[in-house]
Design a protein around this motif. Structure first.
Motif, PDB file in Angstrom:
ATOM      1  N   HIS A 156       0.849  -1.195   0.000  1.00 15.09           N
ATOM      2  CA  HIS A 156       0.000   0.000   0.000  1.00 15.09           C
ATOM      3  C   HIS A 156       0.883   1.242   0.000  1.00 15.09           C
ATOM      4  O   HIS A 156       1.826   1.344   0.781  1.00 15.09           O
ATOM      5  CB  HIS A 156      -0.889   0.008   1.237  1.00 15.09           C
ATOM      6  CG  HIS A 156      -1.731   1.236   1.318  1.00 15.09           C
ATOM      7  ND1 HIS A 156      -2.852   1.401   0.547  1.00 15.09           N
ATOM      8  CD2 HIS A 156      -1.592   2.376   2.031  1.00 15.09           C
ATOM      9  CE1 HIS A 156      -3.386   2.581   0.801  1.00 15.09           C
ATOM     10  NE2 HIS A 156      -2.640   3.193   1.701  1.00 15.09           N
ATOM     11  N   PHE A 160       1.926   6.813  -4.082  1.00 14.18           N
ATOM     12  CA  PHE A 160       2.205   6.170  -5.371  1.00 14.18           C
ATOM     13  C   PHE A 160       2.144   7.200  -6.489  1.00 14.18           C
ATOM     14  O   PHE A 160       1.249   8.039  -6.511  1.00 14.18           O
ATOM     15  CB  PHE A 160       1.162   5.083  -5.623  1.00 14.18           C
ATOM     16  CG  PHE A 160       1.379   4.272  -6.870  1.00 14.18           C
ATOM     17  CD1 PHE A 160       2.365   3.303  -6.912  1.00 14.18           C
ATOM     18  CD2 PHE A 160       0.579   4.461  -7.999  1.00 14.18           C
ATOM     19  CE1 PHE A 160       2.563   2.535  -8.048  1.00 14.18           C
ATOM     20  CE2 PHE A 160       0.770   3.696  -9.138  1.00 14.18           C
ATOM     21  CZ  PHE A 160       1.759   2.733  -9.164  1.00 14.18           C
ATOM     22  N   GLY A 200      -3.450  -4.382  -4.300  1.00 13.33           N
ATOM     23  CA  GLY A 200      -3.721  -5.174  -5.502  1.00 13.33           C
ATOM     24  C   GLY A 200      -3.845  -4.322  -6.756  1.00 13.33           C
ATOM     25  O   GLY A 200      -3.535  -4.787  -7.856  1.00 13.33           O
ATOM     26  N   CYS A 201      -4.281  -3.075  -6.590  1.00 10.98           N
ATOM     27  CA  CYS A 201      -4.401  -2.170  -7.753  1.00 10.98           C
ATOM     28  C   CYS A 201      -3.019  -1.813  -8.286  1.00 10.98           C
ATOM     29  O   CYS A 201      -2.781  -1.817  -9.494  1.00 10.98           O
ATOM     30  CB  CYS A 201      -5.107  -0.876  -7.368  1.00 10.98           C
ATOM     31  SG  CYS A 201      -6.710  -1.127  -6.640  1.00 10.98           S
ATOM     32  N   LEU A 202      -2.128  -1.458  -7.344  1.00  7.39           N
ATOM     33  CA  LEU A 202      -0.785  -1.043  -7.743  1.00  7.39           C
ATOM     34  C   LEU A 202      -0.031  -2.233  -8.331  1.00  7.39           C
ATOM     35  O   LEU A 202       0.712  -2.104  -9.314  1.00  7.39           O
ATOM     36  CB  LEU A 202      -0.037  -0.451  -6.551  1.00  7.39           C
ATOM     37  CG  LEU A 202      -0.820   0.583  -5.725  1.00  7.39           C
ATOM     38  CD1 LEU A 202       0.064   1.199  -4.647  1.00  7.39           C
ATOM     39  CD2 LEU A 202      -1.414   1.657  -6.613  1.00  7.39           C
ATOM     40  N   ALA A 204      -1.418  -4.747  -9.902  1.00  5.61           N
ATOM     41  CA  ALA A 204      -1.976  -5.002 -11.238  1.00  5.61           C
ATOM     42  C   ALA A 204      -1.359  -4.065 -12.267  1.00  5.61           C
ATOM     43  O   ALA A 204      -1.035  -4.476 -13.390  1.00  5.61           O
ATOM     44  CB  ALA A 204      -3.493  -4.839 -11.216  1.00  5.61           C
ATOM     45  N   ALA A 205      -1.193  -2.789 -11.892  1.00  4.52           N
ATOM     46  CA  ALA A 205      -0.585  -1.831 -12.822  1.00  4.52           C
ATOM     47  C   ALA A 205       0.817  -2.291 -13.215  1.00  4.52           C
ATOM     48  O   ALA A 205       1.189  -2.282 -14.394  1.00  4.52           O
ATOM     49  CB  ALA A 205      -0.530  -0.441 -12.182  1.00  4.52           C
TER      50      ALA A 205
ATOM     51  N   THR B 161      -1.399   9.786  -9.690  1.00  2.04           N
ATOM     52  CA  THR B 161      -1.110   9.647  -8.250  1.00  2.04           C
ATOM     53  C   THR B 161      -2.107   8.679  -7.623  1.00  2.04           C
ATOM     54  O   THR B 161      -3.141   8.363  -8.211  1.00  2.04           O
ATOM     55  CB  THR B 161      -1.276  10.990  -7.519  1.00  2.04           C
ATOM     56  OG1 THR B 161      -2.638  11.411  -7.666  1.00  2.04           O
ATOM     57  CG2 THR B 161      -0.342  12.050  -8.056  1.00  2.04           C
ATOM     58  N   PHE B 162      -1.785   8.285  -6.409  1.00  2.00           N
ATOM     59  CA  PHE B 162      -2.693   7.426  -5.656  1.00  2.00           C
ATOM     60  C   PHE B 162      -4.040   8.119  -5.446  1.00  2.00           C
ATOM     61  O   PHE B 162      -5.088   7.480  -5.522  1.00  2.00           O
ATOM     62  CB  PHE B 162      -2.074   7.075  -4.304  1.00  2.00           C
ATOM     63  CG  PHE B 162      -2.886   6.082  -3.533  1.00  2.00           C
ATOM     64  CD1 PHE B 162      -2.832   4.738  -3.831  1.00  2.00           C
ATOM     65  CD2 PHE B 162      -3.730   6.498  -2.513  1.00  2.00           C
ATOM     66  CE1 PHE B 162      -3.599   3.817  -3.134  1.00  2.00           C
ATOM     67  CE2 PHE B 162      -4.500   5.580  -1.809  1.00  2.00           C
ATOM     68  CZ  PHE B 162      -4.436   4.244  -2.121  1.00  2.00           C
ATOM     69  N   LEU B 165      -6.276   7.799  -8.460  1.00  2.00           N
ATOM     70  CA  LEU B 165      -6.805   6.437  -8.487  1.00  2.00           C
ATOM     71  C   LEU B 165      -7.955   6.291  -7.499  1.00  2.00           C
ATOM     72  O   LEU B 165      -9.009   5.724  -7.816  1.00  2.00           O
ATOM     73  CB  LEU B 165      -5.669   5.457  -8.151  1.00  2.00           C
ATOM     74  CG  LEU B 165      -6.045   3.997  -7.927  1.00  2.00           C
ATOM     75  CD1 LEU B 165      -6.579   3.366  -9.207  1.00  2.00           C
ATOM     76  CD2 LEU B 165      -4.831   3.194  -7.423  1.00  2.00           C
ATOM     77  N   CYS B 201      -1.775   0.160 -17.895  1.00  2.13           N
ATOM     78  CA  CYS B 201      -1.399  -0.088 -16.495  1.00  2.13           C
ATOM     79  C   CYS B 201      -2.348   0.642 -15.560  1.00  2.13           C
ATOM     80  O   CYS B 201      -2.809   0.082 -14.554  1.00  2.13           O
ATOM     81  CB  CYS B 201       0.018   0.412 -16.215  1.00  2.13           C
ATOM     82  SG  CYS B 201       1.253  -0.273 -17.292  1.00  2.13           S
ATOM     83  N   LEU B 202      -2.612   1.908 -15.885  1.00  2.00           N
ATOM     84  CA  LEU B 202      -3.465   2.724 -15.027  1.00  2.00           C
ATOM     85  C   LEU B 202      -4.903   2.197 -15.082  1.00  2.00           C
ATOM     86  O   LEU B 202      -5.603   2.150 -14.066  1.00  2.00           O
ATOM     87  CB  LEU B 202      -3.399   4.189 -15.455  1.00  2.00           C
ATOM     88  CG  LEU B 202      -1.981   4.751 -15.678  1.00  2.00           C
ATOM     89  CD1 LEU B 202      -2.040   6.242 -15.975  1.00  2.00           C
ATOM     90  CD2 LEU B 202      -1.081   4.462 -14.490  1.00  2.00           C
ATOM     91  N   ALA B 204      -5.731  -0.920 -15.619  1.00  2.00           N
ATOM     92  CA  ALA B 204      -5.760  -2.174 -14.844  1.00  2.00           C
ATOM     93  C   ALA B 204      -5.893  -1.882 -13.355  1.00  2.00           C
ATOM     94  O   ALA B 204      -6.641  -2.558 -12.636  1.00  2.00           O
ATOM     95  CB  ALA B 204      -4.497  -2.990 -15.122  1.00  2.00           C
ATOM     96  N   ALA B 205      -5.169  -0.865 -12.882  1.00  2.00           N
ATOM     97  CA  ALA B 205      -5.252  -0.511 -11.453  1.00  2.00           C
ATOM     98  C   ALA B 205      -6.680  -0.134 -11.095  1.00  2.00           C
ATOM     99  O   ALA B 205      -7.229  -0.578 -10.077  1.00  2.00           O
ATOM    100  CB  ALA B 205      -4.298   0.645 -11.149  1.00  2.00           C
ATOM    101  N   VAL B 208      -9.135  -3.092 -11.028  1.00  2.00           N
ATOM    102  CA  VAL B 208      -9.073  -3.860  -9.768  1.00  2.00           C
ATOM    103  C   VAL B 208      -9.798  -3.105  -8.656  1.00  2.00           C
ATOM    104  O   VAL B 208     -10.586  -3.675  -7.896  1.00  2.00           O
ATOM    105  CB  VAL B 208      -7.613  -4.154  -9.385  1.00  2.00           C
ATOM    106  CG1 VAL B 208      -7.525  -4.729  -7.971  1.00  2.00           C
ATOM    107  CG2 VAL B 208      -6.984  -5.118 -10.375  1.00  2.00           C
ATOM    108  N   ALA B 209      -9.557  -1.798  -8.562  1.00  2.00           N
ATOM    109  CA  ALA B 209     -10.159  -1.010  -7.482  1.00  2.00           C
ATOM    110  C   ALA B 209     -11.682  -0.964  -7.603  1.00  2.00           C
ATOM    111  O   ALA B 209     -12.385  -0.927  -6.592  1.00  2.00           O
ATOM    112  CB  ALA B 209      -9.601   0.409  -7.495  1.00  2.00           C
TER     113      ALA B 209
END
Lengths: 306, 306
Positions: A156, A160, A200-202, A204-205, B161-162, B165, B201-202, B204-205, B208-209
Motif C-alpha cells: 500500500h 504512489f 492489488g491495484c498497484l 496489477a498496474a 497519483t494514488f 486512483l 497499467c493505469l 488495470a489498477a 481492480v479497485a
C-alpha cells in the motif's frame, strides 16, 4: 473440502463446541476485531478470554502500513491489553522474512510502499531504495536508476506516482529481479461510501507494465501460515481462521487446510458466500466458509455458559 | 480469416501489387512512421507518394497525449508536409467523439490523463474535472469529490497519483458512471532499455479497485475505424492496416475486417508473429498479420518501378 464447505450460520452451543474443539485461532484484524480506530464491540473480551483459556491466538493481516510494534500499541489503545508482538503476522513483516530467509535476496529492494514496509525491511537488515533521490522534475526519461536492485516490492502506497510505477517497470526488465507484493487486496471500505484502493491495484498496474506476475505474500497465499508454523507448534486441524473477506481470508484458510469462519462485520456478506457455494466454478468453493457468525462477539455467550 | 492469416514476408513486386490493390492505408504512428521525434527513414516519401497517387491515408494512434492540431505540427516538423488534421484519429479525439455522440454523456467527466485528452474534451464541449482543486495535503479521507460525475476516463498520465486512483474508484461506485479508457497499451519502449508504462497499467489498477472493466476506445477496439467510416467512404476490403504491435494494430485490423501488415521497426518481431500463428489458441490467430515488411520504406522501390 472444497465444494463441500458448509457456509453454516452458527450460534449458541454450536459455537461453544467449536471453540472447545479448536486450540488455535487466527484472526484477520480490520473488519473482524476492529474498524479503523474502533474495536468491534466485545472483541477485546473475546481475545482475552481465549488467551486466558490457554488458546493460541494469532493475528494475520494483509495491512502492511504498520510495524509490528505499532500494531501492539494499536491493540492496547483499542482495549486489547494482552496481545503480544510475536503473535502478529502482518504482510510487511512476512515479506521481510521472505526476502531474508526464503529468497535470500542479495542486493537492494526497490520499494513501492509506506513506512510499515520500510521499517520491517530495515529491521530485517535488507537494504532498500525508493524515490527519495528524485528531484521534483524527475521523469522516467531523466531520472537515475539504482544499480544492484534485485527485487521490486509493492505494498500500500498513498504516495504512489507514475514515476514509481515507471522505475519499477524498468527494474523488472531484468528477469532475475524478483517481483513481490504484500497482498492483492483490491480495495478497502472507508466511511461516507468511499473506498481506499488496495495494494492489488498497484500490483496489477505493475503486472501489466512488466508482463510478469507478482509473488503475493499476504492472504490468500499460504506463506503467512508457514511463517506462523515455523515459529510455533500449530496443527492445521486444530486451527480456526476467522475473517471478513471471502477471497482473502476464507481462501487462505482453505489453502492452509484450516476450518474457516466468516464474520459479517466487514466486507463480505452471507449472500455472496452462498452464491460462491452454489457456483458452478469449483475455484469459488474454496472461498466458502465452514461457519458464519454475525460478529465474533457471538463467542461471548458461549464463554459465559461454560 | 482468423487462423489462416499468412504472416508472409513480402517485397518487390508483391508489395507493388498490394499497394495497387488497396485504396485506403491506415498507419499506426510510433514505431511505424516515426520513433519519438525522428521519422522512420523514407516514411515521409511513402506517405506523400500514396497521397499523390490519390490513396486515402489515415493515421490511427493510441497515443492520447496530443491534440490533433499538434499532431499536424509534429508531422510537418518530421517532414510529412501533406498530412491533414481530418485524417488523424487519435484515441483521445475518438474518446471525445464517443462521449459526445455515442454515450451522449450528461454530466462531468473525471479525467486521469494529460493535456491531449483534456484539450480534445474541451473542443468537443464536454465538461471535465481532475485533481486541480486538491490541496497538497489532500487524501481520499478528506478531499472533495465533484458532484455530477457521469464518466471516468483513463489515458496516459505521467502525473498519475494514488489520490487520482482513489477518487476515480469512488466515482465508479456509481454503476451509472461510465468507465472509459483511451487504450490498453501495456508499455512503450524508450531509449537506454527503459520503458514507459502505458495507459493499460493505469486502467488495470482502476479495474481492480472498481471491480469493473473499462470500455476501451483505442486499438484493438474497432471504434476508431467506426470513426473513420462515419466521416469517410471506406470499404474494409480496400484497406490495409499497417502497424508495429500485434496485440493492438494487427488485432484491430482483424476486428475491422482489414488486411494487415506488420512492420519490424517497432515493438513486435517476426518470431512472436510466427508463434502466434502456430499457437493452439485461436484468439492468438487474430493477432497474426497478413503481411510483414522490415519497414514501410520497403514501399519505395515499388513506387519507383511503377
Amino acid at each position: 473440502m472444497a465444494g463441500f464447505k458448509g457456509c453454516r450460520k452458527i450460534g449458541g452451543s454450536q459455537i461453544r463446541n467449536l471453540l472447545k474443539a479448536k486450540d488455535v485461532f487466527l484472526f484477520d484484524c480490520d473488519g473482524v476485531i476492529w474498524h479503523g480506530e474502533k474495536a468491534i464491540t466485545g472483541a477485546p473480551k473475546v481475545v482475552s478470554t481465549l488467551l486466558k483459556q490457554g488458546k493460541n491466538v494469532f493475528f494475520v493481516t494483509n495491512n502492511c502500513t504498520k510495524l509490528r510494534e505499532n500494531y501492539v500499541k494499536k491493540f492496547y489503545r483499542l482495549g486489547f491489553t494482552d496481545v503480544m508482538q510475536d503473535h502478529i503476522f502482518s504482510s510487511s513483516y512476512c515479506l521481510a522474512l521472505y526476502l531474508r530467509d526464503v529468497a535470500k535476496v542479495q542486493g537492494k529492494v526497490f520499494v513501492i510502499g509506506g513506512d510499515g514496509v520500510r521499517s520491517e525491511l530495515h529491521k530485517a537488515g535488507i537494504p532498500f531504495v525508493g524515490d527519495e533521490d528524485d528531484t521534483p522534475d524527475a521523469t522516467i526519461f531523466n531520472c537515475g536508476l539504482a544499480s544492484d536492485v534485485k527485487a521490486v516490492l509493492v505494498g500500500h502506497d498513498d504516495k504512489f506516482t507514475f514515476l514509481k510505477l515507471a522505475k519499477a517497470s524498468c527494474y523488472l526488465r531484468d528477469p532475475d529481479c524478483l517481483f513481490l507484493a504484500t497482498d492483492a487486496d483490491p480495495w478497502h471500505p472507508l466511511q461516507n461510501d468511499r473506498i481506499l484502493p488496495g495494494s492489488g491495484c498497484l500490483t496489477a498496474a505493475l503486472e501489466v507494465a512488466s508482463g510478469r506476475k507478482a509473488t503475493v505474500i499476504g492472504k490468500p497465499s499460504p506463506f503467512m501460515f508457514q511463517c506462523i508454523s515455523s515459529q510455533f507448534r500449530v496443527d492445521p486441524a486444530q486451527c480456526l481462521m476467522v475473517g471478513d473477506r471471502l477471497e482473502t481470508d476464507m481462501l487462505f484458510g482453505t489453502h492452509c487446510g484450516l476450518d474457516t469462519m466468516l464474520t459479517l462485520t466487514g466486507v463480505s456478506q452471507m449472500k455472496t458466500a452462498q452464491e460462491y457455494k452454489e457456483s458452478d466454478h469449483s475455484i469459488n468453493h474454496s472461498c466458502v466458509p465452514d461457519y458464519v457468525v454475525d460478529t465474533i462477539a457471538d463467542f461471548l455467550p458461549a464463554f459465559e455458559e461454560d
